[in-house]
Design a protein around this motif. Sequence first.
Motif, PDB file in Angstrom:
ATOM      1  N   ASP A 179      20.607  18.435 -43.272  1.00 63.57           N
ATOM      2  CA  ASP A 179      20.104  17.144 -42.772  1.00 63.57           C
ATOM      3  C   ASP A 179      21.165  16.051 -42.882  1.00 63.57           C
ATOM      4  OD1 ASP A 179      17.708  18.357 -42.179  1.00 63.57           O
ATOM      5  OD2 ASP A 179      16.605  17.466 -43.866  1.00 63.57           O
ATOM      6  N   TYR A 180      21.942  16.050 -43.985  1.00 68.50           N
ATOM      7  CA  TYR A 180      23.024  15.070 -44.128  1.00 68.50           C
ATOM      8  C   TYR A 180      24.059  15.259 -43.028  1.00 68.50           C
ATOM      9  CZ  TYR A 180      21.400  14.445 -49.020  1.00 68.50           C
ATOM     10  OH  TYR A 180      20.667  14.200 -50.152  1.00 68.50           O
ATOM     11  N   GLU A 181      24.444  16.511 -42.806  1.00 65.99           N
ATOM     12  CA  GLU A 181      25.492  16.793 -41.825  1.00 65.99           C
ATOM     13  C   GLU A 181      25.036  16.551 -40.390  1.00 65.99           C
ATOM     14  OE1 GLU A 181      27.367  20.603 -42.551  1.00 65.99           O
ATOM     15  OE2 GLU A 181      27.753  20.084 -44.653  1.00 65.99           O
ATOM     16  N   LYS A 182      23.738  16.611 -40.153  1.00 64.95           N
ATOM     17  CA  LYS A 182      23.190  16.325 -38.821  1.00 64.95           C
ATOM     18  C   LYS A 182      22.793  14.858 -38.671  1.00 64.95           C
ATOM     19  CE  LYS A 182      21.427  20.885 -37.615  1.00 64.95           C
ATOM     20  NZ  LYS A 182      20.228  21.636 -37.206  1.00 64.95           N
ATOM     21  N   ASP A 183      23.056  14.055 -39.695  1.00 58.39           N
ATOM     22  CA  ASP A 183      22.705  12.636 -39.697  1.00 58.39           C
ATOM     23  C   ASP A 183      21.202  12.390 -39.579  1.00 58.39           C
ATOM     24  OD1 ASP A 183      25.304  11.289 -39.953  1.00 58.39           O
ATOM     25  OD2 ASP A 183      25.736  12.261 -38.033  1.00 58.39           O
ATOM     26  N   LEU A 184      20.401  13.345 -40.053  1.00 62.22           N
ATOM     27  CA  LEU A 184      18.956  13.145 -40.066  1.00 62.22           C
ATOM     28  C   LEU A 184      18.541  12.294 -41.261  1.00 62.22           C
ATOM     29  CD1 LEU A 184      17.785  16.724 -39.047  1.00 62.22           C
ATOM     30  CD2 LEU A 184      18.018  14.693 -37.597  1.00 62.22           C
ATOM     31  N   THR A 185      19.281  12.435 -42.365  1.00 65.72           N
ATOM     32  CA  THR A 185      19.096  11.595 -43.550  1.00 65.72           C
ATOM     33  C   THR A 185      20.472  11.241 -44.095  1.00 65.72           C
ATOM     34  OG1 THR A 185      18.961  13.509 -45.023  1.00 65.72           O
ATOM     35  CG2 THR A 185      16.872  12.646 -44.193  1.00 65.72           C
ATOM     36  N   GLN A 186      20.519  10.230 -44.965  1.00 63.41           N
ATOM     37  CA  GLN A 186      21.775   9.789 -45.568  1.00 63.41           C
ATOM     38  C   GLN A 186      21.822  10.235 -47.027  1.00 63.41           C
ATOM     39  OE1 GLN A 186      24.279   7.823 -43.816  1.00 63.41           O
ATOM     40  NE2 GLN A 186      23.037   8.728 -42.202  1.00 63.41           N
ATOM     41  N   PRO A 187      22.983  10.697 -47.483  1.00 60.07           N
ATOM     42  CA  PRO A 187      23.093  11.105 -48.887  1.00 60.07           C
ATOM     43  C   PRO A 187      22.973   9.907 -49.834  1.00 60.07           C
ATOM     44  CG  PRO A 187      25.231  11.245 -47.784  1.00 60.07           C
ATOM     45  CD  PRO A 187      24.226  10.902 -46.745  1.00 60.07           C
ATOM     46  N   LYS A 188      22.438  10.183 -51.024  1.00 60.44           N
ATOM     47  CA  LYS A 188      22.285   9.131 -52.040  1.00 60.44           C
ATOM     48  C   LYS A 188      23.524   9.083 -52.928  1.00 60.44           C
ATOM     49  CE  LYS A 188      17.296   9.403 -51.987  1.00 60.44           C
ATOM     50  NZ  LYS A 188      16.066   9.674 -52.718  1.00 60.44           N
ATOM     51  N   ALA A 189      23.600   8.041 -53.726  1.00 55.93           N
ATOM     52  CA  ALA A 189      24.769   7.801 -54.574  1.00 55.93           C
ATOM     53  C   ALA A 189      25.028   8.948 -55.549  1.00 55.93           C
ATOM     54  CB  ALA A 189      24.606   6.492 -55.332  1.00 55.93           C
ATOM     55  N   GLY A 190      23.984   9.515 -56.145  1.00 57.94           N
ATOM     56  CA  GLY A 190      24.165  10.620 -57.088  1.00 57.94           C
ATOM     57  C   GLY A 190      24.809  11.832 -56.432  1.00 57.94           C
ATOM     58  N   TYR A 191      24.401  12.122 -55.199  1.00 60.98           N
ATOM     59  CA  TYR A 191      24.984  13.224 -54.432  1.00 60.98           C
ATOM     60  C   TYR A 191      26.461  12.936 -54.166  1.00 60.98           C
ATOM     61  CZ  TYR A 191      26.098  16.050 -50.319  1.00 60.98           C
ATOM     62  OH  TYR A 191      26.714  16.898 -49.431  1.00 60.98           O
ATOM     63  N   LEU A 192      26.762  11.719 -53.724  1.00 59.11           N
ATOM     64  CA  LEU A 192      28.150  11.358 -53.424  1.00 59.11           C
ATOM     65  C   LEU A 192      29.023  11.424 -54.667  1.00 59.11           C
ATOM     66  CD1 LEU A 192      27.490   8.401 -50.960  1.00 59.11           C
ATOM     67  CD2 LEU A 192      28.246  10.717 -50.367  1.00 59.11           C
ATOM     68  N   ALA A 193      28.491  11.010 -55.808  1.00 58.74           N
ATOM     69  CA  ALA A 193      29.248  11.090 -57.062  1.00 58.74           C
ATOM     70  C   ALA A 193      29.533  12.548 -57.413  1.00 58.74           C
ATOM     71  CB  ALA A 193      28.479  10.406 -58.189  1.00 58.74           C
ATOM     72  N   ALA A 194      28.570  13.420 -57.204  1.00 52.78           N
ATOM     73  CA  ALA A 194      28.752  14.846 -57.518  1.00 52.78           C
ATOM     74  C   ALA A 194      29.816  15.480 -56.637  1.00 52.78           C
ATOM     75  CB  ALA A 194      27.416  15.583 -57.376  1.00 52.78           C
ATOM     76  N   ILE A 195      29.809  15.178 -55.341  1.00 50.86           N
ATOM     77  CA  ILE A 195      30.813  15.803 -54.467  1.00 50.86           C
ATOM     78  C   ILE A 195      32.188  15.181 -54.662  1.00 50.86           C
ATOM     79  CG2 ILE A 195      29.086  16.617 -52.817  1.00 50.86           C
ATOM     80  CD1 ILE A 195      30.084  14.384 -50.896  1.00 50.86           C
ATOM     81  N   ALA A 196      32.214  13.929 -55.149  1.00 50.71           N
ATOM     82  CA  ALA A 196      33.507  13.309 -55.462  1.00 50.71           C
ATOM     83  C   ALA A 196      34.196  14.081 -56.587  1.00 50.71           C
ATOM     84  CB  ALA A 196      33.315  11.849 -55.851  1.00 50.71           C
ATOM     85  N   ARG A 197      33.417  14.586 -57.539  1.00 48.62           N
ATOM     86  CA  ARG A 197      33.991  15.376 -58.633  1.00 48.62           C
ATOM     87  C   ARG A 197      34.593  16.683 -58.128  1.00 48.62           C
ATOM     88  NH1 ARG A 197      29.539  12.975 -61.232  1.00 48.62           N
ATOM     89  NH2 ARG A 197      28.160  14.734 -60.816  1.00 48.62           N
ATOM     90  N   LEU A 198      34.164  17.134 -56.961  1.00 46.40           N
ATOM     91  CA  LEU A 198      34.724  18.348 -56.353  1.00 46.40           C
ATOM     92  C   LEU A 198      36.019  18.070 -55.596  1.00 46.40           C
ATOM     93  CD1 LEU A 198      31.495  19.887 -54.785  1.00 46.40           C
ATOM     94  CD2 LEU A 198      32.661  20.630 -56.864  1.00 46.40           C
ATOM     95  N   GLY A 199      36.289  16.781 -55.371  1.00 50.91           N
ATOM     96  CA  GLY A 199      37.480  16.397 -54.618  1.00 50.91           C
ATOM     97  C   GLY A 199      37.194  15.822 -53.252  1.00 50.91           C
ATOM     98  N   ALA A 200      35.915  15.643 -52.917  1.00 51.17           N
ATOM     99  CA  ALA A 200      35.564  15.047 -51.628  1.00 51.17           C
ATOM    100  C   ALA A 200      35.979  13.575 -51.616  1.00 51.17           C
ATOM    101  CB  ALA A 200      34.066  15.170 -51.366  1.00 51.17           C
TER     102      ALA A 200
END
Length: 132
Positions: free
Chosen positions: A34-55
């Motif tokens: 859903d995030y990748e299809k722009d059906l919903t927007q990711p929340k801050a906690g999700y973005l923080a988690a993927i930032a730790r992966l190097g995103a």
Amino acid sequence: MTIGARLKEERERLGFTQPAFAGVAETTKKSQIDYEKDLTQPKAGYLAAIARLGADVQYIVTGERCPSSLTPDENELVDCFRCAPLAVKAATLAGLKAGANPPSNTEQQGARTQVVTGSGNRVAGRDFYGKE
């Protein structure tokens, strides 16, 4: 390009499948889709988690790359590019663009990459010696 498209681009750049990326970010595969299809927007906690992966979260949200998100070889490339004469910069850009979009097999026969410098040996408003 949308947030969803940039998110997908970052996920693929990091070599993750949708389920793996979702799992690390503690969400579901459906949410990732859903995030990748722009059906919903990711929340801050999700973005923080993927930032730790190097995103590069700044890139995902704004479309502008964060300089600190570059790999060591990308940083070296940028440093060398900044110090290079304009002729080298122009040739490098032409080569990278040609390599990023390789021509079809029929176009490859006899194809050459040319750097167009314009009149007076100028590139992007400067001469080859960096003078304006």
